[in-house]
Design a protein around this motif. Structure first.
Motif, PDB file in Angstrom:
ATOM      1  N   GLU A 260       0.782  -1.178   0.147  1.00 47.53           N
ATOM      2  CA  GLU A 260      -0.078   0.121   0.107  1.00 47.53           C
ATOM      3  C   GLU A 260       0.832   1.142   0.054  1.00 47.53           C
ATOM      4  O   GLU A 260       0.518   2.224  -0.546  1.00 47.53           O
ATOM      5  CB  GLU A 260      -0.882  -0.037   1.165  1.00 47.53           C
ATOM      6  CG  GLU A 260      -0.270  -0.112   2.386  1.00 47.53           C
ATOM      7  CD  GLU A 260      -0.392  -1.599   2.969  1.00 47.53           C
ATOM      8  OE1 GLU A 260      -0.551  -1.797   4.223  1.00 47.53           O
ATOM      9  OE2 GLU A 260       0.004  -2.406   2.172  1.00 47.53           O
ATOM     10  N   TYR A 262       4.041   1.507  -1.334  1.00 48.10           N
ATOM     11  CA  TYR A 262       4.620   1.433  -2.372  1.00 48.10           C
ATOM     12  C   TYR A 262       3.666   2.131  -3.529  1.00 48.10           C
ATOM     13  O   TYR A 262       4.207   2.923  -4.386  1.00 48.10           O
ATOM     14  CB  TYR A 262       5.247   0.005  -2.817  1.00 48.10           C
ATOM     15  CG  TYR A 262       5.820   0.105  -4.099  1.00 48.10           C
ATOM     16  CD1 TYR A 262       7.257   0.510  -4.191  1.00 48.10           C
ATOM     17  CD2 TYR A 262       5.200   0.144  -5.282  1.00 48.10           C
ATOM     18  CE1 TYR A 262       7.965   0.458  -5.413  1.00 48.10           C
ATOM     19  CE2 TYR A 262       5.878  -0.073  -6.612  1.00 48.10           C
ATOM     20  CZ  TYR A 262       7.424   0.402  -6.522  1.00 48.10           C
ATOM     21  OH  TYR A 262       8.109   0.378  -7.712  1.00 48.10           O
ATOM     22  N   GLU A 263       2.498   1.736  -3.493  1.00 49.09           N
ATOM     23  CA  GLU A 263       1.593   2.218  -4.550  1.00 49.09           C
ATOM     24  C   GLU A 263       1.188   3.720  -4.125  1.00 49.09           C
ATOM     25  O   GLU A 263       1.206   4.688  -5.254  1.00 49.09           O
ATOM     26  CB  GLU A 263       0.170   1.549  -4.140  1.00 49.09           C
ATOM     27  CG  GLU A 263      -1.071   2.024  -5.478  1.00 49.09           C
ATOM     28  CD  GLU A 263      -2.044   1.355  -5.222  1.00 49.09           C
ATOM     29  OE1 GLU A 263      -3.257   1.944  -5.914  1.00 49.09           O
ATOM     30  OE2 GLU A 263      -2.351   0.056  -4.845  1.00 49.09           O
ATOM     31  N   GLN A 264       1.347   4.270  -2.847  1.00 53.82           N
ATOM     32  CA  GLN A 264       1.533   5.723  -2.489  1.00 53.82           C
ATOM     33  C   GLN A 264       2.539   6.488  -3.270  1.00 53.82           C
ATOM     34  O   GLN A 264       2.409   7.497  -3.778  1.00 53.82           O
ATOM     35  CB  GLN A 264       1.472   5.917  -1.272  1.00 53.82           C
ATOM     36  CG  GLN A 264      -0.098   5.650  -0.303  1.00 53.82           C
ATOM     37  CD  GLN A 264       0.244   5.536   0.979  1.00 53.82           C
ATOM     38  OE1 GLN A 264       1.120   5.768   1.734  1.00 53.82           O
ATOM     39  NE2 GLN A 264      -0.980   5.228   1.909  1.00 53.82           N
ATOM     40  N   PHE A 266       4.073   5.343  -5.979  1.00 50.45           N
ATOM     41  CA  PHE A 266       4.154   5.290  -7.230  1.00 50.45           C
ATOM     42  C   PHE A 266       3.413   6.503  -7.661  1.00 50.45           C
ATOM     43  O   PHE A 266       3.649   7.257  -8.765  1.00 50.45           O
ATOM     44  CB  PHE A 266       3.584   4.026  -7.704  1.00 50.45           C
ATOM     45  CG  PHE A 266       3.400   3.950  -9.197  1.00 50.45           C
ATOM     46  CD1 PHE A 266       4.318   3.695  -9.912  1.00 50.45           C
ATOM     47  CD2 PHE A 266       2.105   4.199  -9.801  1.00 50.45           C
ATOM     48  CE1 PHE A 266       4.193   3.610 -11.530  1.00 50.45           C
ATOM     49  CE2 PHE A 266       1.871   3.897 -11.112  1.00 50.45           C
ATOM     50  CZ  PHE A 266       2.922   3.636 -12.148  1.00 50.45           C
ATOM     51  N   TYR A 267       2.440   6.675  -7.213  1.00 51.43           N
ATOM     52  CA  TYR A 267       1.287   7.720  -7.516  1.00 51.43           C
ATOM     53  C   TYR A 267       1.896   9.105  -6.851  1.00 51.43           C
ATOM     54  O   TYR A 267       1.157  10.330  -7.428  1.00 51.43           O
ATOM     55  CB  TYR A 267       0.007   7.766  -7.228  1.00 51.43           C
ATOM     56  CG  TYR A 267      -0.618   6.351  -8.080  1.00 51.43           C
ATOM     57  CD1 TYR A 267      -0.760   6.639  -9.492  1.00 51.43           C
ATOM     58  CD2 TYR A 267      -0.932   4.969  -7.729  1.00 51.43           C
ATOM     59  CE1 TYR A 267      -1.391   5.555 -10.391  1.00 51.43           C
ATOM     60  CE2 TYR A 267      -1.390   4.167  -8.536  1.00 51.43           C
ATOM     61  CZ  TYR A 267      -1.585   4.443  -9.829  1.00 51.43           C
ATOM     62  OH  TYR A 267      -2.038   3.526 -10.587  1.00 51.43           O
ATOM     63  N   ILE A 287       2.529  -6.788  -5.299  1.00 52.62           N
ATOM     64  CA  ILE A 287       1.925  -5.329  -5.987  1.00 52.62           C
ATOM     65  C   ILE A 287       1.286  -5.447  -6.942  1.00 52.62           C
ATOM     66  O   ILE A 287       1.784  -6.159  -8.012  1.00 52.62           O
ATOM     67  CB  ILE A 287       3.095  -4.392  -5.830  1.00 52.62           C
ATOM     68  CG1 ILE A 287       2.709  -3.152  -6.111  1.00 52.62           C
ATOM     69  CG2 ILE A 287       4.100  -4.745  -6.949  1.00 52.62           C
ATOM     70  CD1 ILE A 287       2.077  -2.360  -5.199  1.00 52.62           C
ATOM     71  N   LEU A 289      -0.310  -3.026 -10.340  1.00 54.85           N
ATOM     72  CA  LEU A 289      -0.482  -1.580 -10.676  1.00 54.85           C
ATOM     73  C   LEU A 289      -1.020  -1.800 -12.230  1.00 54.85           C
ATOM     74  O   LEU A 289      -0.395  -2.752 -12.678  1.00 54.85           O
ATOM     75  CB  LEU A 289       1.148  -0.921 -10.771  1.00 54.85           C
ATOM     76  CG  LEU A 289       1.516  -0.379  -9.442  1.00 54.85           C
ATOM     77  CD1 LEU A 289       2.996  -0.173  -9.619  1.00 54.85           C
ATOM     78  CD2 LEU A 289       0.523   0.293  -8.839  1.00 54.85           C
TER      79      LEU A 289
END
Length: 361
Positions: A260, A262-264, A266-267, A287, A289
């Motif tokens: 979660e 890592y996704e933050q 990324f964006y 992950i 994406l």
């Protein structure tokens, strides 16, 4: 002649550690015995105790250390008895494809001492990261010893052996942070806050620290963060974008190691920006994406292993900055403790009370 010293042993998964007598052999060819002066209590040691690295019990824990070379084996030229050294777990081979291409910081065949330290009954020990420095003395490959300025505090210097180097290197070596860049760091424990320091050293204009703990965010501010975001009360991606003119940061460093966050990361990066994963995930984590987003946003997704450091290059340079007052390594030493207090330090780590507990001898 082999020596017997005290060391912190993890005998089985999840069991409390214990102090036991260990046998340290005389150094063989290419090896050195180091009298340990200080060793930080790192999350990796806890991972070993919990069986999260492998199941080669019993482990001799401890790896984030500094000390004095006591003796060396045949053929050792890089260090000599009396040298003050930081121990590292990237003793480069000089012969693998990475080393031969001039990229020893990615060495694929790093080495450790060939002999084994043992318990009193002869049971062979697995030293954490090939070091095993929660002990009065330890046996390592000579290449794991990096000579630095002996005027440095052992408690502070030893932290470059793992966590602080990982964070600083994630910013400078892996992320390539440059003058005027915007940087966001997600997760402000010891490694994340070291990334904040690395971004400041590299000349970043804006350094945004994100965490769910206000105490850690205050520390990040003290170490150089220009802005902080409490992700428990504020959506971090939106906050980082707002603080960077709606664009996202040039470099986002993820120092938690969870899907979660890592996704933050990324964006939260700008188009053509860089994401650096330095937080350590567990084996079951995955992950997902949208591939179109990966393609359309451009830039780079990198992982940082040991801050992509080359100890012989980075440790002396960072110690020089420390001695000049330009790098506050002392700020990472929350407390100094005795060897017997390592188990209590693991408990404090769980509660987020410390950046680093450091065993001193």
């Amino acid at each position: 002649m082999a020596q017997q010293v005290r060391g912190v042993i993890a005998r089985a998964k999840g069991e409390p550690v214990r102090i036991e007598t260990i046998t340290v052999p005389d150094p063989g060819p290419g090896e050195a015995v180091v009298k340990v002066q200080a060793c930080g209590v790192c999350h990796t040691d806890l991972h070993y105790r919990e069986g999260g690295i492998n199941d080669d019990f019993p482990f001799l824990l401890g790896h984030e250390a500094a000390g004095v070379v006591e003796s060396v084996g045949a053929g050792v030229t890089e260090v000599a008895p009396g040298d003050f050294v930081i121990l590292n777990w990237r003793a480069v081979c000089g012969q693998c494809r990475a080393c031969l291409r001039g990229r020893p910081q990615y060495c694929f065949d790093t080495h450790n001492a060939k002999q084994k330290m043992t318990l009193a009954d002869g049971t062979e020990l697995s030293p954490a990261l090939g070091i095993g420095a929660f002990a009065e003395k330890t046996l390592v490959a000579a290449g794991q010893c990096t000579k630095v300025d002996p005027e440095a505090s052992p408690a502070a210097a030893g932290l470059l052996g793992c966590g602080v180097m990982a964070g600083i290197g994630a910013a400078i070596n892996t992320g390539g942070v440059g003058r005027g860049d915007s940087v966001a760091v997600i997760g402000c424990g010891g490694v994340g806050n070291a990334a904040v320091v690395g971004a400041r050293l590299a000349g970043a204009a804006k350094i945004i620290a994100a965490d769910i703990d206000d105490k850690k965010l205050r520390t990040a501010k003290e170490l150089g963060a220009t802005h902080t975001v409490n992700s428990r009360t504020t959506e971090p991606v939106a906050a980082i974008r707002e603080l960077t003119g709606g664009n996202g940061a040039d470099v986002v460093i993820e120092a938690v190691g969870r899907p979660e966050t890592y996704e933050q990361a990324f964006y939260a990066r700008d188009l053509a920006g860089t994401v650096v994963l330095v937080g350590v995930p567990t084996p079951e984590m995955k992950i997902e994406l949208p591939l179109l987003d990966v393609f359309g946003r451009g830039g780079a997704l990198k992982s940082s292993w040991y801050g992509d450091c080359l100890p012989s290059r980075d440790f002396p340079m960072l110690i020089d900055l420390y001695r000049q007052g330009r790098l506050d390594l002392d700020a990472f030493v929350t407390e100094t403790i005795a060897l017997e207090d390592v188990e209590k330090a693991f408990e404090r780590m769980h509660h987020g009370d410390v950046l680093r507990s450091v065993v001193t001898f």
